[in-house]
Design a protein around this motif. Sequence first.
Motif, mmCIF file in Angstrom:
data_model
loop_
_atom_site.group_PDB
_atom_site.id
_atom_site.type_symbol
_atom_site.label_atom_id
_atom_site.label_comp_id
_atom_site.label_asym_id
_atom_site.label_seq_id
_atom_site.Cartn_x
_atom_site.Cartn_y
_atom_site.Cartn_z
ATOM 1 N N SER A 1 43.882 14.298 0.052
ATOM 2 C CA SER A 1 43.574 13.906 1.432
ATOM 3 C C SER A 1 42.229 12.963 1.280
ATOM 4 O O SER A 1 41.976 11.981 2.108
ATOM 5 C CB SER A 1 43.358 15.092 2.416
ATOM 6 O OG SER A 1 42.695 14.504 3.744
ATOM 7 N N SER A 2 41.284 13.476 0.407
ATOM 8 C CA SER A 2 39.881 12.848 0.552
ATOM 9 C C SER A 2 40.013 11.404 -0.350
ATOM 10 O O SER A 2 39.390 10.487 0.050
ATOM 11 C CB SER A 2 38.948 13.752 -0.480
ATOM 12 O OG SER A 2 38.565 14.751 0.207
ATOM 13 N N LYS B 1 42.831 9.698 -0.403
ATOM 14 C CA LYS B 1 43.604 8.629 0.467
ATOM 15 C C LYS B 1 42.499 8.300 1.409
ATOM 16 O O LYS B 1 42.300 6.903 1.870
ATOM 17 C CB LYS B 1 44.470 9.171 1.149
ATOM 18 C CG LYS B 1 45.975 9.441 0.265
ATOM 19 C CD LYS B 1 46.928 10.615 0.822
ATOM 20 C CE LYS B 1 47.551 9.883 2.128
ATOM 21 N NZ LYS B 1 48.346 10.695 2.735
ATOM 22 N N LYS B 2 41.452 8.842 1.970
ATOM 23 C CA LYS B 2 40.437 8.466 2.887
ATOM 24 C C LYS B 2 39.661 7.327 2.188
ATOM 25 O O LYS B 2 39.185 6.228 2.693
ATOM 26 C CB LYS B 2 39.413 9.639 3.229
ATOM 27 C CG LYS B 2 38.491 9.341 4.229
ATOM 28 C CD LYS B 2 37.485 10.473 4.677
ATOM 29 C CE LYS B 2 36.484 10.042 5.646
ATOM 30 N NZ LYS B 2 35.624 11.166 5.873
ATOM 31 N N GLU C 1 53.217 10.189 0.040
ATOM 32 C CA GLU C 1 51.519 9.574 -0.122
ATOM 33 C C GLU C 1 51.447 8.351 -0.412
ATOM 34 O O GLU C 1 50.475 7.480 0.347
ATOM 35 C CB GLU C 1 50.725 10.449 -1.413
ATOM 36 C CG GLU C 1 50.918 11.803 -1.079
ATOM 37 C CD GLU C 1 50.422 12.591 -0.035
ATOM 38 O OE1 GLU C 1 49.731 12.044 0.838
ATOM 39 O OE2 GLU C 1 50.667 13.937 0.138
ATOM 40 N N ASP D 1 52.583 6.298 2.848
ATOM 41 C CA ASP D 1 51.816 6.676 4.084
ATOM 42 C C ASP D 1 50.617 5.695 3.843
ATOM 43 O O ASP D 1 50.053 5.178 5.116
ATOM 44 C CB ASP D 1 51.155 8.175 3.922
ATOM 45 C CG ASP D 1 50.016 8.300 4.770
ATOM 46 O OD1 ASP D 1 50.354 8.043 6.362
ATOM 47 O OD2 ASP D 1 48.916 8.971 4.823
#
Length: 220
Positions: free
Chosen positions: A161-162, A164-165, A185, A188
């Motif tokens: 998640s981090s 991707k951010k 992923e 997304d």
Amino acid sequence: MVHQLEVDSVNLQFGTREILSDIYLKIKTGKITGILGRNGTGKSSLMNIIFGSLVPGNKSVRFDGQSVPNAYRHHELLSYLPQYNFIPAHLTLDRVFSDFNLDYEPFEQYFPEFLLQYRSKMIQLSGGQRRLVETYILIKAKSEFVMLDEPFSHLSPLMISSIKKLIREEQPNKGFLITDHMYKEVIDLASDLYVLAEEKLYLVKDITDLERLGYVRSRN
């Protein structure tokens, strides 16, 4: 200003087996391009061809229209995360960040488990932590384009998640090319999505294209 990386007329054979046939791909800064494909279809080979570490029978790699056959010599243009660990195991984190002209403090803020760990050597990290450091380094590296081969491998869901951010934060100023077996992923993140199948590169519009190309099973 939007910059452009073009790959054209790529053909690759290993012995009598054809891997890539007449591949064309365009990547622009401000966009995330994803490539999906089953094992052995040539995704990593294509990235190595773009990077210049693999020389095929034919290729053309251009940055803003200018031919650059050995992009690995031009760090201001292109950074590449291979599937294997590329940072020497004996280096400390502070040395790694210094070599890439990056500050360690923002990294600590993203990943508090690395707080005050800058004296640690790469070899002392877990497989997931080592992959995380290498992925972070290249996402933040001062280059116009970044290629990431399996960036989510061995990472926890929170780390993914981090990462991707981070990619989305860097996206306005960079162009990304990403491939990973964790295809959800990639889907997304991607502005443009391709599937590499039967030596060809196909633009994907929706899940039905993935099913048609045999990358995912039909929901019926």
